[in-house]
Design an enzyme around this catalytic site. Structure first.
Site, PDB file in Angstrom:
ATOM      1  N   PRO A  51       0.792  -1.225   0.000  1.00  0.00           N
ATOM      2  CA  PRO A  51       0.000   0.000   0.000  1.00  0.00           C
ATOM      3  C   PRO A  51       0.832   1.287   0.000  1.00  0.00           C
ATOM      4  CG  PRO A  51      -0.669  -1.447   1.808  1.00  0.00           C
ATOM      5  CD  PRO A  51       0.409  -2.137   1.064  1.00  0.00           C
ATOM      6  N   ASN A  52       0.364   2.229  -0.794  1.00  0.00           N
ATOM      7  CA  ASN A  52       0.896   3.596  -0.884  1.00  0.00           C
ATOM      8  C   ASN A  52       2.219   3.721  -1.649  1.00  0.00           C
ATOM      9  OD1 ASN A  52      -1.249   4.824   0.648  1.00  0.00           O
ATOM     10  ND2 ASN A  52      -0.334   3.910   2.465  1.00  0.00           N
ATOM     11  N   ARG A 111       4.763  11.229  -2.924  1.00  0.00           N
ATOM     12  CA  ARG A 111       4.448  11.020  -1.523  1.00  0.00           C
ATOM     13  C   ARG A 111       5.641  11.353  -0.622  1.00  0.00           C
ATOM     14  NH1 ARG A 111       4.577   5.083   1.230  1.00  0.00           N
ATOM     15  NH2 ARG A 111       3.673   5.691   3.220  1.00  0.00           N
ATOM     16  N   TYR A 165      10.761   9.594   1.378  1.00  0.00           N
ATOM     17  CA  TYR A 165      10.848   8.447   0.460  1.00  0.00           C
ATOM     18  C   TYR A 165      11.584   8.741  -0.848  1.00  0.00           C
ATOM     19  CZ  TYR A 165       7.462   6.589   3.769  1.00  0.00           C
ATOM     20  OH  TYR A 165       6.856   6.160   4.918  1.00  0.00           O
ATOM     21  N   ASN A 217       8.601  -4.738  -0.294  1.00  0.00           N
ATOM     22  CA  ASN A 217       8.352  -3.582   0.560  1.00  0.00           C
ATOM     23  C   ASN A 217       6.861  -3.605   0.866  1.00  0.00           C
ATOM     24  OD1 ASN A 217       7.995  -1.196   1.880  1.00  0.00           O
ATOM     25  ND2 ASN A 217       9.174   0.055   0.439  1.00  0.00           N
ATOM     26  N   ALA A 234       2.994  -0.112   5.112  1.00  0.00           N
ATOM     27  CA  ALA A 234       2.478  -0.131   6.486  1.00  0.00           C
ATOM     28  C   ALA A 234       2.078  -1.530   6.958  1.00  0.00           C
ATOM     29  CB  ALA A 234       1.283   0.815   6.595  1.00  0.00           C
ATOM     30  N   GLU A 265      12.843  -8.477   3.108  1.00  0.00           N
ATOM     31  CA  GLU A 265      12.068  -7.287   3.479  1.00  0.00           C
ATOM     32  C   GLU A 265      12.895  -6.045   3.190  1.00  0.00           C
ATOM     33  OE1 GLU A 265      11.101  -7.315   7.668  1.00  0.00           O
ATOM     34  OE2 GLU A 265      10.533  -5.195   7.677  1.00  0.00           O
ATOM     35  N   HIS A 283      12.860  -1.567   2.959  1.00  0.00           N
ATOM     36  CA  HIS A 283      12.204  -0.284   3.211  1.00  0.00           C
ATOM     37  C   HIS A 283      13.099   0.837   2.706  1.00  0.00           C
ATOM     38  CE1 HIS A 283       9.292  -2.272   5.758  1.00  0.00           C
ATOM     39  NE2 HIS A 283      10.308  -2.926   6.309  1.00  0.00           N
ATOM     40  N   ARG A 336      12.329   5.950  13.069  1.00  0.00           N
ATOM     41  CA  ARG A 336      11.118   6.743  12.856  1.00  0.00           C
ATOM     42  C   ARG A 336      10.150   6.584  14.035  1.00  0.00           C
ATOM     43  NH1 ARG A 336       8.776   6.035   7.037  1.00  0.00           N
ATOM     44  NH2 ARG A 336       7.610   7.851   7.814  1.00  0.00           N
TER      45      ARG A 336
HETATM   46  C1  DQA Z   1       8.065   1.961   4.204  1.00  0.00           C
HETATM   47  C2  DQA Z   1       8.009   2.280   5.698  1.00  0.00           C
HETATM   48  C3  DQA Z   1       6.618   2.025   6.246  1.00  0.00           C
HETATM   49  O1  DQA Z   1       6.564   2.360   7.620  1.00  0.00           O
HETATM   50  C4  DQA Z   1       5.599   2.872   5.527  1.00  0.00           C
HETATM   51  O2  DQA Z   1       4.306   2.570   5.985  1.00  0.00           O
HETATM   52  C5  DQA Z   1       5.686   2.752   4.052  1.00  0.00           C
HETATM   53  C6  DQA Z   1       7.003   2.708   3.431  1.00  0.00           C
HETATM   54  C7  DQA Z   1       9.434   2.347   3.593  1.00  0.00           C
HETATM   55  O3  DQA Z   1       9.707   1.916   2.468  1.00  0.00           O
HETATM   56  O4  DQA Z   1      10.209   3.094   4.204  1.00  0.00           O
HETATM   57  O5  DQA Z   1       4.673   2.766   3.348  1.00  0.00           O
HETATM   58  O6  DQA Z   1       7.895   0.568   4.018  1.00  0.00           O
END
Ligand code: DQA
Length: 147
Positions: free
Chosen positions: A12-13, A20, A25, A76, A79, A100, A102, A109
């Site tokens: 998501p996102n 964003r 990011y 990735n 959330a 995993e 990020h 954070r």
């Molecule tokens: C993320 C970190 C997560 O906490 C966040 O919700 C994201 C992006 C990152 O790539 O830093 O959507 O996974």
């Protein structure tokens, strides 16, 4: 030598990268990141999948497991990382190694981001190197799959 297929999966996102919160990011879009991976690892055949939906990510994992021919996943989870036991169970249920990744350093954070419920079932974690996290994740995966 047979082809190495790696699926780069985003939750998501992450479709909003570039627009964003660029201060967190970065300014690259997800398409930029995917294109750069293709360019950096010409020997690997990448698949790219992004969804805003938890269930679709689970289904994709099961699909590639059942289909066969996939060497690993760079994920990735956005959330979902912090609360999706369903995603954790799905990663645990498949044999395919999942790394995993990020963009941001989740351990530097907000409190709620410092916990990943998927790390324990992933083969490794890369966090905090921006778009390079994906590249480092691929490198790590190549070592694990003995490429
Ligand atoms: C993320 C970190 C997560 O906490 C966040 O919700 C994201 C992006 C990152 O790539 O830093 O959507 O996974």
């Amino acid at each position: 030598m047979s082809t190495t297929n790696i699926l780069v999966m985003n939750g998501p996102n992450l479709s909003r990268l570039g627009k964003r919160e660029p201060e967190i990011y970065g300014s690259r879009t997800l398409e930029d990141i995917n294109r750069e991976l293709d360019g950096a690892f010409p020997e690997i055949k990448f698949g790219f999948f992004q969804s805003e939906e938890e269930g679709e990510l689970l289904q994709k994992l099961f699909e590639i497991e059942d289909h066969g021919g996939w060497s690993g996943v760079v994920l990735n989870a956005g959330a979902l990382t912090h609360y999706s036991i369903a995603l954790r169970d799905a990663i645990s249920a498949v044999k395919i190694p999942v790394v995993e990744v990020h963009l941001s350093n989740i351990y530097a954070r907000e409190e709620f981001r410092r916990k990943s419920v998927i790390s324990e079932v992933c083969v490794g974690v890369v966090s905090g190197f921006g778009a390079d996290s994906y590249h480092l994740g691929v490198r790590g995966l190549m070592g694990i799959i003995g490429w």
